[in-house]
Design an enzyme around this catalytic site. Sequence first.
Site, PDB file in Angstrom:
ATOM      1  N   LYS A 162       0.832  -1.209   0.000  1.00 22.19           N
ATOM      2  CA  LYS A 162       0.000   0.000   0.000  1.00 22.19           C
ATOM      3  C   LYS A 162       0.867   1.260   0.000  1.00 22.19           C
ATOM      4  O   LYS A 162       0.646   2.179  -0.780  1.00 22.19           O
ATOM      5  CB  LYS A 162      -0.925  -0.034   1.224  1.00 22.19           C
ATOM      6  CG  LYS A 162      -1.909   1.104   1.312  1.00 22.19           C
ATOM      7  CD  LYS A 162      -3.120   0.712   2.117  1.00 22.19           C
ATOM      8  CE  LYS A 162      -2.863   0.615   3.613  1.00 22.19           C
ATOM      9  NZ  LYS A 162      -2.686   1.921   4.277  1.00 22.19           N
ATOM     10  N   ARG A 177      -9.120  11.906  12.380  1.00 23.13           N
ATOM     11  CA  ARG A 177      -7.699  11.650  12.682  1.00 23.13           C
ATOM     12  C   ARG A 177      -6.895  12.961  12.730  1.00 23.13           C
ATOM     13  O   ARG A 177      -7.253  13.949  12.094  1.00 23.13           O
ATOM     14  CB  ARG A 177      -7.131  10.658  11.655  1.00 23.13           C
ATOM     15  CG  ARG A 177      -7.812   9.298  11.795  1.00 23.13           C
ATOM     16  CD  ARG A 177      -7.318   8.303  10.806  1.00 23.13           C
ATOM     17  NE  ARG A 177      -5.932   7.938  11.043  1.00 23.13           N
ATOM     18  CZ  ARG A 177      -5.234   7.148  10.234  1.00 23.13           C
ATOM     19  NH1 ARG A 177      -5.807   6.637   9.150  1.00 23.13           N
ATOM     20  NH2 ARG A 177      -3.992   6.856  10.499  1.00 23.13           N
ATOM     21  N   GLN A 200       4.502   9.115   7.546  1.00 28.46           N
ATOM     22  CA  GLN A 200       3.579  10.000   6.809  1.00 28.46           C
ATOM     23  C   GLN A 200       3.991  11.455   6.970  1.00 28.46           C
ATOM     24  O   GLN A 200       3.966  12.224   6.010  1.00 28.46           O
ATOM     25  CB  GLN A 200       2.146   9.782   7.287  1.00 28.46           C
ATOM     26  CG  GLN A 200       1.620   8.412   6.885  1.00 28.46           C
ATOM     27  CD  GLN A 200       0.184   8.183   7.292  1.00 28.46           C
ATOM     28  OE1 GLN A 200      -0.428   9.009   7.960  1.00 28.46           O
ATOM     29  NE2 GLN A 200      -0.361   7.043   6.901  1.00 28.46           N
ATOM     30  N   ASP A 214       1.689  -1.240  11.751  1.00 27.02           N
ATOM     31  CA  ASP A 214       0.392  -1.659  11.207  1.00 27.02           C
ATOM     32  C   ASP A 214       0.033  -3.102  11.545  1.00 27.02           C
ATOM     33  O   ASP A 214      -1.070  -3.555  11.250  1.00 27.02           O
ATOM     34  CB  ASP A 214       0.379  -1.475   9.685  1.00 27.02           C
ATOM     35  CG  ASP A 214       0.370   0.001   9.300  1.00 27.02           C
ATOM     36  OD1 ASP A 214      -0.040   0.834  10.128  1.00 27.02           O
ATOM     37  OD2 ASP A 214       0.780   0.315   8.169  1.00 27.02           O
ATOM     38  N   ARG A 259      -6.865   1.275  17.874  1.00 26.83           N
ATOM     39  CA  ARG A 259      -6.578  -0.157  17.742  1.00 26.83           C
ATOM     40  C   ARG A 259      -6.276  -0.827  19.074  1.00 26.83           C
ATOM     41  O   ARG A 259      -6.362  -2.054  19.180  1.00 26.83           O
ATOM     42  CB  ARG A 259      -5.434  -0.381  16.743  1.00 26.83           C
ATOM     43  CG  ARG A 259      -5.905  -0.136  15.323  1.00 26.83           C
ATOM     44  CD  ARG A 259      -4.855  -0.410  14.277  1.00 26.83           C
ATOM     45  NE  ARG A 259      -5.455  -0.309  12.958  1.00 26.83           N
ATOM     46  CZ  ARG A 259      -4.780  -0.120  11.835  1.00 26.83           C
ATOM     47  NH1 ARG A 259      -3.467  -0.019  11.868  1.00 26.83           N
ATOM     48  NH2 ARG A 259      -5.407  -0.048  10.681  1.00 26.83           N
ATOM     49  N   ARG A 286      -7.753  -3.686   9.280  1.00 28.22           N
ATOM     50  CA  ARG A 286      -6.782  -4.602   9.898  1.00 28.22           C
ATOM     51  C   ARG A 286      -7.371  -5.323  11.116  1.00 28.22           C
ATOM     52  O   ARG A 286      -6.979  -6.435  11.450  1.00 28.22           O
ATOM     53  CB  ARG A 286      -5.504  -3.858  10.261  1.00 28.22           C
ATOM     54  CG  ARG A 286      -4.830  -3.243   9.027  1.00 28.22           C
ATOM     55  CD  ARG A 286      -3.373  -2.959   9.240  1.00 28.22           C
ATOM     56  NE  ARG A 286      -2.879  -2.039   8.223  1.00 28.22           N
ATOM     57  CZ  ARG A 286      -2.527  -2.397   6.984  1.00 28.22           C
ATOM     58  NH1 ARG A 286      -2.631  -3.654   6.614  1.00 28.22           N
ATOM     59  NH2 ARG A 286      -2.094  -1.497   6.110  1.00 28.22           N
TER      60      ARG A 286
HETATM   61  C1  S3P Z   1       2.361   4.789   6.302  1.00 29.48           C
HETATM   62  C2  S3P Z   1       2.879   5.158   7.524  1.00 29.48           C
HETATM   63  C3  S3P Z   1       2.308   4.693   8.807  1.00 29.48           C
HETATM   64  C4  S3P Z   1       1.367   3.512   8.619  1.00 29.48           C
HETATM   65  C5  S3P Z   1       0.439   3.711   7.454  1.00 29.48           C
HETATM   66  C6  S3P Z   1       1.213   3.877   6.166  1.00 29.48           C
HETATM   67  C7  S3P Z   1       2.991   5.314   5.076  1.00 29.48           C
HETATM   68  O1  S3P Z   1       1.590   5.765   9.399  1.00 29.48           O
HETATM   69  O2  S3P Z   1       0.622   3.293   9.787  1.00 29.48           O
HETATM   70  O3  S3P Z   1      -0.428   2.594   7.298  1.00 29.48           O
HETATM   71  O4  S3P Z   1       2.710   4.788   3.968  1.00 29.48           O
HETATM   72  O5  S3P Z   1       3.795   6.263   5.189  1.00 29.48           O
HETATM   73  P1  S3P Z   1       2.300   6.827  10.376  1.00 29.48           P
HETATM   74  O6  S3P Z   1       3.282   7.575   9.590  1.00 29.48           O
HETATM   75  O7  S3P Z   1       1.167   7.689  10.874  1.00 29.48           O
HETATM   76  O8  S3P Z   1       2.913   6.008  11.470  1.00 29.48           O
END
Ligand code: S3P
Length: 439
Positions: free
Chosen positions: A24, A125, A172, A319, A350, A391
């Site tokens: 993803k 969020r 992220q 995750d 979660r 999930r």
């Molecule tokens: C992701 C970063 C993670 C993860 C999310 C995908 C990404 O989030 O939980 O499913 O693709 O950069 P966080 O950066 O909030 O930890």
Amino acid sequence: MTTLTFLAAPGGTLRGCLRVPGDKSISHRAIMLGALAEGVTTITGFLEGEDCLATLRAFRAMGVCIEGPAQGRVTVRGAGLQGLSAPDGPLDMGNSGTSMRLMAGILAGQAFDTVLTGDISLTRRPMRRVTEPLARMGARIETTETGSAPLRIHGGQRLTGIDYPLPVASAQIKSCLLLAGLYAEGDTRVTEPAPTRDHTERMLEGFGYPLRREGERTVMLAGGGRLAGTEIDVPADLSSAAFFLVGASIAPGSDLVMEHVGLNPTRTGAIEILRRMGADIEILNARLAGGEPVADLRVRHAPLRGIRIPEALVPLAIDEFPALFVAAACAEGVTVLTGAEELRVKESDRIQVMADGLNALGIAAEPTPDGIVIQGGALSGGTVKSHGDHRIAMSFAMAALRAAGPITIQDCANVNTSFPGFVALAWNAGLAIQEREMA
Ligand code: S3P
């Protein structure tokens, strides 16, 4: 209104050889960088889940020509960093936090205004974690009073690079700022408190964009460069494979191989945690595919024991905790997780939602502010709520392999955000699961 329910019969074993859908995180980034590149990007193994499709549609709405997806193949005719055009209306990111937070960085650098919105979960969020540092770079973004979406992003601002220590270990936020940094004057430097997934960094380099790593935790790029279209082979998603790693570990007689799984070292915490619990996971044919390590994984049933999960592994397995909690429920002894408060602001809380579900199945699971304590035991059948969290739904589906009775899981439609075809794939591997539309 109907909702999708999973009905998982107790028992079974997982056997055979399968490939879970594409990663993803990498699929999102492939569309984003492909759209901003000059020239054509061809993607294979793209995840045709709702989250990545939201990203794809957003770029189409901004004038980028994208062909596919068809059997995981996508062709993106890059518009160049300055080539996006104003969309007709708000961009709907659905359930996808990655789409919203990374897109906020890109859109902060555009000449036009945009609005980013999403579903009930996404609009709850926290978004200040990206809008605050973006504002420091010169962006103008409005959130709701509580700091959530919709995000109103005002275009035409001049961005300047910043030196930003991340307050939370989040790929992220890091990626959002690096993407905004492409549009900023000067250097954008991000330092993380602990290593997080580095797909953005790897892929920027794959598109020919220079960046500099300073030690393990700092990455830096200068604005004003160019991205060149490329070919991307998206590996299977370890986060999706994790459900089967847990399922096969807990179900006696299981022996399962998963092919071409992405094993980026910033993602492999779940394998490490499961191995510490006693899991039998073999890494076969380790190789590189498009700048990312991949391998086939063989997992066989093994008795698990409870452990104290090292906090350093938390961002590397962020995750996979819903699935790991099911493993802990089937382990002998107690599993203790700390340092994981981020789990409370994912697609659902979660920690609470998993504790509630495990309790409903007869397992003693005690939430704490930043983690959980799970006493391994015997899973009963029962009904659990997924709270629309993909999930959670898939984790409880796997729990049925060791439950004494059937497990009914409510509100499962969002499994399509990350794992289209989950029910059929799990069925073929040996989990007796069906889906029903319920009134
Ligand atoms: C992701 C970063 C993670 C993860 C999310 C995908 C990404 O989030 O939980 O499913 O693709 O950069 P966080 O950066 O909030 O930890």
